[in-house]
Design a protein around this motif. Structure first.
Motif, PDB file in Angstrom:
ATOM      1  N   LEU A 120       0.854  -1.190   0.000  1.00  0.00           N
ATOM      2  CA  LEU A 120       0.000   0.000   0.000  1.00  0.00           C
ATOM      3  C   LEU A 120       0.888   1.237   0.000  1.00  0.00           C
ATOM      4  O   LEU A 120       1.905   1.267   0.702  1.00  0.00           O
ATOM      5  N   GLN A 121       0.501   2.243  -0.789  1.00  0.00           N
ATOM      6  CA  GLN A 121       1.270   3.491  -0.811  1.00  0.00           C
ATOM      7  C   GLN A 121       0.320   4.676  -0.952  1.00  0.00           C
ATOM      8  O   GLN A 121      -0.645   4.627  -1.723  1.00  0.00           O
ATOM      9  N   ALA A 122       0.615   5.740  -0.229  1.00  0.00           N
ATOM     10  CA  ALA A 122      -0.032   7.037  -0.408  1.00  0.00           C
ATOM     11  C   ALA A 122       1.077   8.039  -0.680  1.00  0.00           C
ATOM     12  O   ALA A 122       2.076   8.079   0.047  1.00  0.00           O
ATOM     13  N   LEU A 123       0.916   8.822  -1.746  1.00  0.00           N
ATOM     14  CA  LEU A 123       1.955   9.755  -2.166  1.00  0.00           C
ATOM     15  C   LEU A 123       1.313  11.117  -2.398  1.00  0.00           C
ATOM     16  O   LEU A 123       0.218  11.213  -2.973  1.00  0.00           O
ATOM     17  N   GLU A 177       4.472   4.194   2.884  1.00  0.00           N
ATOM     18  CA  GLU A 177       4.327   2.874   2.268  1.00  0.00           C
ATOM     19  C   GLU A 177       4.226   1.809   3.347  1.00  0.00           C
ATOM     20  O   GLU A 177       4.881   1.904   4.388  1.00  0.00           O
ATOM     21  N   TYR A 178       3.425   0.802   3.072  1.00  0.00           N
ATOM     22  CA  TYR A 178       3.287  -0.338   3.973  1.00  0.00           C
ATOM     23  C   TYR A 178       3.361  -1.607   3.137  1.00  0.00           C
ATOM     24  O   TYR A 178       2.709  -1.709   2.094  1.00  0.00           O
ATOM     25  N   LYS A 179       4.179  -2.567   3.580  1.00  0.00           N
ATOM     26  CA  LYS A 179       4.272  -3.856   2.893  1.00  0.00           C
ATOM     27  C   LYS A 179       4.154  -4.971   3.911  1.00  0.00           C
ATOM     28  O   LYS A 179       4.825  -4.962   4.943  1.00  0.00           O
ATOM     29  N   GLU A 236       6.382  -4.058   7.092  1.00  0.00           N
ATOM     30  CA  GLU A 236       7.334  -2.973   6.895  1.00  0.00           C
ATOM     31  C   GLU A 236       6.570  -1.679   6.666  1.00  0.00           C
ATOM     32  O   GLU A 236       5.580  -1.659   5.939  1.00  0.00           O
ATOM     33  N   LEU A 237       7.036  -0.598   7.282  1.00  0.00           N
ATOM     34  CA  LEU A 237       6.442   0.711   7.111  1.00  0.00           C
ATOM     35  C   LEU A 237       7.548   1.692   6.745  1.00  0.00           C
ATOM     36  O   LEU A 237       8.609   1.704   7.375  1.00  0.00           O
ATOM     37  N   ALA A 238       7.304   2.509   5.733  1.00  0.00           N
ATOM     38  CA  ALA A 238       8.298   3.494   5.300  1.00  0.00           C
ATOM     39  C   ALA A 238       7.626   4.849   5.143  1.00  0.00           C
ATOM     40  O   ALA A 238       6.534   4.953   4.582  1.00  0.00           O
ATOM     41  N   LEU A 239       8.278   5.867   5.657  1.00  0.00           N
ATOM     42  CA  LEU A 239       7.871   7.254   5.476  1.00  0.00           C
ATOM     43  C   LEU A 239       9.023   7.951   4.786  1.00  0.00           C
ATOM     44  O   LEU A 239      10.182   7.726   5.137  1.00  0.00           O
ATOM     45  N   GLY A 240       8.729   8.784   3.817  1.00  0.00           N
ATOM     46  CA  GLY A 240       9.851   9.404   3.128  1.00  0.00           C
ATOM     47  C   GLY A 240       9.458  10.613   2.313  1.00  0.00           C
ATOM     48  O   GLY A 240       8.283  10.964   2.174  1.00  0.00           O
ATOM     49  N   ALA A 241      10.498  11.232   1.781  1.00  0.00           N
ATOM     50  CA  ALA A 241      10.369  12.383   0.907  1.00  0.00           C
ATOM     51  C   ALA A 241      11.429  12.276  -0.166  1.00  0.00           C
ATOM     52  O   ALA A 241      12.506  11.727   0.074  1.00  0.00           O
TER      53      ALA A 241
END
Length: 137
Positions: free
Chosen positions: A100-103, A115-117, A128-133
């Motif tokens: 899943l991704q929200a951008l 992002e979540y996987k 897994e969870l990712a936050l980024g720019a």
């Protein structure tokens, strides 16, 4: 085919093509195996339906890989849902993945995302969870 100094085939190669028409795209690729790697085939397809894009992919080499993905655009935001499955030829448990991704685009050069996987193979699960720019110069 000539042999290299180790006695294995010295040649390998890949042939790929893509066909696009209106809002659809299709791809096909073939890779000639080398040494202990089998030949591989890859197929892909996508269709754009206004703000919704659907994609599918299939690959085979030593293992079979299949993925489906849907993306929806809403102005500066986009949302993606994906599923992938890998079937291993060595009797390992199949690997399933949900993505899943929200951008959000802040400008033409910068966006932020979350992002979540979730991965699962037999009784083993991994989240897994990712936050980024990202900024492109």
């Amino acid at each position: 085919a000539p042999l290299d100094t180790k006695g294995t085939d010295a040649y390998s190669g890949t042939l790929a093509g893509m066909f696009e028409m209106d809002n659809m795209a299709f791809g096909l690729a073939y890779s000639l195996g080398r040494d202990s790697v089998d030949d591989a085939i890859g197929l892909s397809g996508s269709i754009g339906l206004d703000d919704l894009t659907l994609k599918a992919q299939y690959e085979t080499a030593t293992d079979d890989y299949m993925a489906l993905m849907a993306s929806y655009a809403m102005g500066a935001n986009s949302f993606t849902l994906g599923y992938a499955m890998t079937s291993f030829d060595d009797d390992s448990e199949d690997l399933d993945e949900l993505y899943l991704q929200a951008l959000h685009s802040l400008s033409d050069q910068m966006y932020v995302y979350v992002e979540y996987k979730m991965s699962s193979a037999g009784s083993a699960d991994l989240d897994e969870l990712a936050l980024g720019a990202a900024y492109a110069f």
